[in-house]
Design an enzyme around this catalytic site. Structure first.
Site: not given
Ligand SMILES: [Fe+2]
Length: 550
Positions: A11, A36, A124, A148, A291, A315, A395, A505
């Site tokens: 993603h 998105k 990865h 991840d 997080n 990612d 942002a 925001t």
């Molecule tokens: Fe990843």
């Protein structure tokens, strides 16, 4: 050495262009395609490459595809194992392997002139690690911790960067995965998997972790640098929430329990890495590193003196990490990453030309920062479009919605403007030199909004719109050297109100990617009750309809 890094397989498809060690640009495909996260993370979409953003990067740098020395792709088919051997139920996962193997040919089709032989697959998690460990503003060695959902066969990597070389110390194999665990909980709580995990984090603040004991039996570190997560029966803890239903106390308690157990597991992993490396500095990447609450606990409790999180920690960041790995291997040296403003930007002439084409009334004030400060002090909501767009999900004063933090109702107002859930907090941007008087516990400076801070009790009443239900705020500190325009706007707001803080925001509406180009900004301004759009040196004002008040 000219390297284009590409992330595509799972993603957040993205690209990063690194020339002679300099990060020239980095951006996510969603900002161009207006989908998105770029695509849904299913095997059937794994072939799709970030073609629009790649073309822009090349065009912006004046390069043709055959000018590139290397294109990196942040997944290594040689490391792949079939899903059933990994303990995952994913009958179409083999498509990912095929598409990763064929990525060079797909890219040559999308970028005529590109030689598929120039494609280099980078593991990865090594790409994630490099995106933090090679980009961090640290002197000397640093530990790197990646967590991840999944890579080729792991969900975690821990090691040490010594003189730019990575030494691997631990890696947890699937199916154990803190990222997939969080995704499962996200889906169980009625949100969109692989997209809405931050809503679970926000919901956690409303609950008590009464399921933590049961969760800990299945989710915990193993003392050897790895961990366990498999076998959680979410239904036994709380009923699933339908996406249209209200959340209940059980749902908030489940979110709080998950959050606590994930924090504890991360802390154990980080402490193990600290002991194993003796490093003072820790670089974090992987989707779990978005997080902010967990990051702050790592900063405060893991033993590392400094913790740095790459702003595109998910990612998307592997595009940068892959490119940096190839550049480092070629002997290029690079400076630390000091800004996330690596996407598209527009000149004043380009903006004015677009405003004329749209036939919208605009003004050019003497100082756009002062005009915005005045509007915010007057309790207007401002769409702020300045400079190059941000790489990563935050942002950071380039594509932002701004408001007065002193009015509690502005949280509701902004969530209404954006069309999103009312339990979602909004965050403050604050002048870096004023932040220590107001915010504590998390690291400062905190330019990328990736940690939470406690708000001093005497300030909670003064800036209620940005104080989350648990008394914290996810701050962005603004340095006047790196962000002079934003700093001037904040200073102008403080002059008028006594508050060196503004609500910040992302400039988008629910379910849409952040605004990126001029047309997106005008569409967003046209469709939402924003009072003023500050775009480059220009401002557009909302004209009240007859008989209507703001
Ligand atoms: Fe990843």
């Amino acid at each position: 050495m000219r390297v284009l890094g590409i992330n595509a397989l799972y993603h957040d498809p993205a690209v990063a262009l690194v020339i002679d060690g300099q990060v020239v640009s980095a951006c996510e495909e969603e900002r161009f395609s207006r989908r998105k996260h770029g695509k849904r993370p299913v095997p059937f979409s794994a072939w799709e490459l970030p073609v629009l953003s790649a073309r822009w990067c090349l065009q912006d740098a004046g390069l043709e595809p055959d000018d590139l020395d290397v294109v990196t792709y942040s997944f290594d088919p040689a490391l792949h194992l079939p899903a059933d051997q990994l303990g995952l139920h994913d009958p179409w996962d083999h498509l990912r392997l095929t598409y990763a193997q064929e990525a060079g040919n797909f890219l040559a089709d999308a970028l005529p002139g590109f030689d598929p032989q120039q494609l280099r697959h980078v593991p990865h998690h090594l790409a994630h690690a490099a995106s933090a460990g090679l980009a961090a503003p640290f002197d000397g060695n640093c530990a790197a911790l990646v967590l991840d959902g999944r890579g080729e066969r792991h969900s975690h990597l821990a090691g040490l960067y010594r003189d730019g070389r990575f030494e691997r110390l631990a890696a947890q194999e699937l199916p154990h995965s803190l990222g997939l665990l969080y995704e499962d909980a996200t889906a169980h709580l009625g949100f969109l998997r692989s997209s809405d995990e931050y809503k679970v984090m926000a919901l956690a603040s409303y609950g008590t972790p009464r399921f933590a004991g049961e969760l800990r039996e299945l989710v915990h570190a193993t003392g050897d640098g790895g961990f366990r997560t498999a076998g959680v029966d979410w239904n036994a803890l709380a009923k699933p929430r339908h996406p249209d239903a209200d959340w209940t106390e059980d749902h908030a308690d489940l979110a709080a329990s998950l959050q606590l157990v994930v924090e504890e597991t991360l802390l154990d992993l980080a402490r193990w890495l600290h002991d194993a490396t003796g490093a003072r500095q820790l670089a974090l990447a992987g989707g779990v590193a978005l997080n902010c609450v967990a990051n702050t606990r790592l900063f405060a409790e893991s033993g590392f003196e400094q913790v740095w999180v790459q702003p595109a920690a998910g990612d998307a960041g592997t595009a940068l990490g892959g490119a940096l790995t190839a550049a480092m291997d070629a002997g290029d040296r690079f400076a630390a990453m000091t800004t996330a403003a690596l996407g598209r930007g527009f000149s004043a002439d380009e903006i004015e030309s677009a405003l004329r084409t749209a036939r919208v009334p605009y003004e050019r004030p003497a100082d756009v920062a002062e005009a915005v400060a005045a509007e915010l002090a007057n309790d207007g909501i401002v769409a702020w479009f300045q400079g190059r767009s941000e790489y990563g999900p935050r942002a950071l004063g380039h594509r932002s919605l701004l408001a007065h933090p002193g009015r509690a109702e502005n949280l509701t107002r902004l969530n209404d403007v954006k069309g999103r859930e009312q339990f979602r907090p909004v965050a403050p941007m604050v002048l870096a030199q004023r932040a220590p008087q107001i915010f504590s516990r998390g690291p400062q400076p905190s330019p990328f909004m990736l940690f939470v801070h406690d708000v001093a009790p005497e300030w909670r009443e003064r800036i209620p719109a940005v104080v989350h239900v648990d008394g914290t705020a996810r701050i962005q500190t603004v340095d006047e050297q790196t962000e002079p325009l934003v700093a001037r706007m904040l200073a102008g707001f403080e002059e008028r109100t006594g508050l060196p803080v503004v609500v910040n925001t992302s400039l988008n509406t629910a379910g849409r990617p952040m605004v990126d180009d001029i047309r997106d900004a005008l569409e967003c301004f046209g469709a939402t009750p924003v009072d003023l759009l500050a775009i480059g040196p220009f401002v557009l004002r909302r004209t009240p309809l007859a008989g209507q008040q703001r």
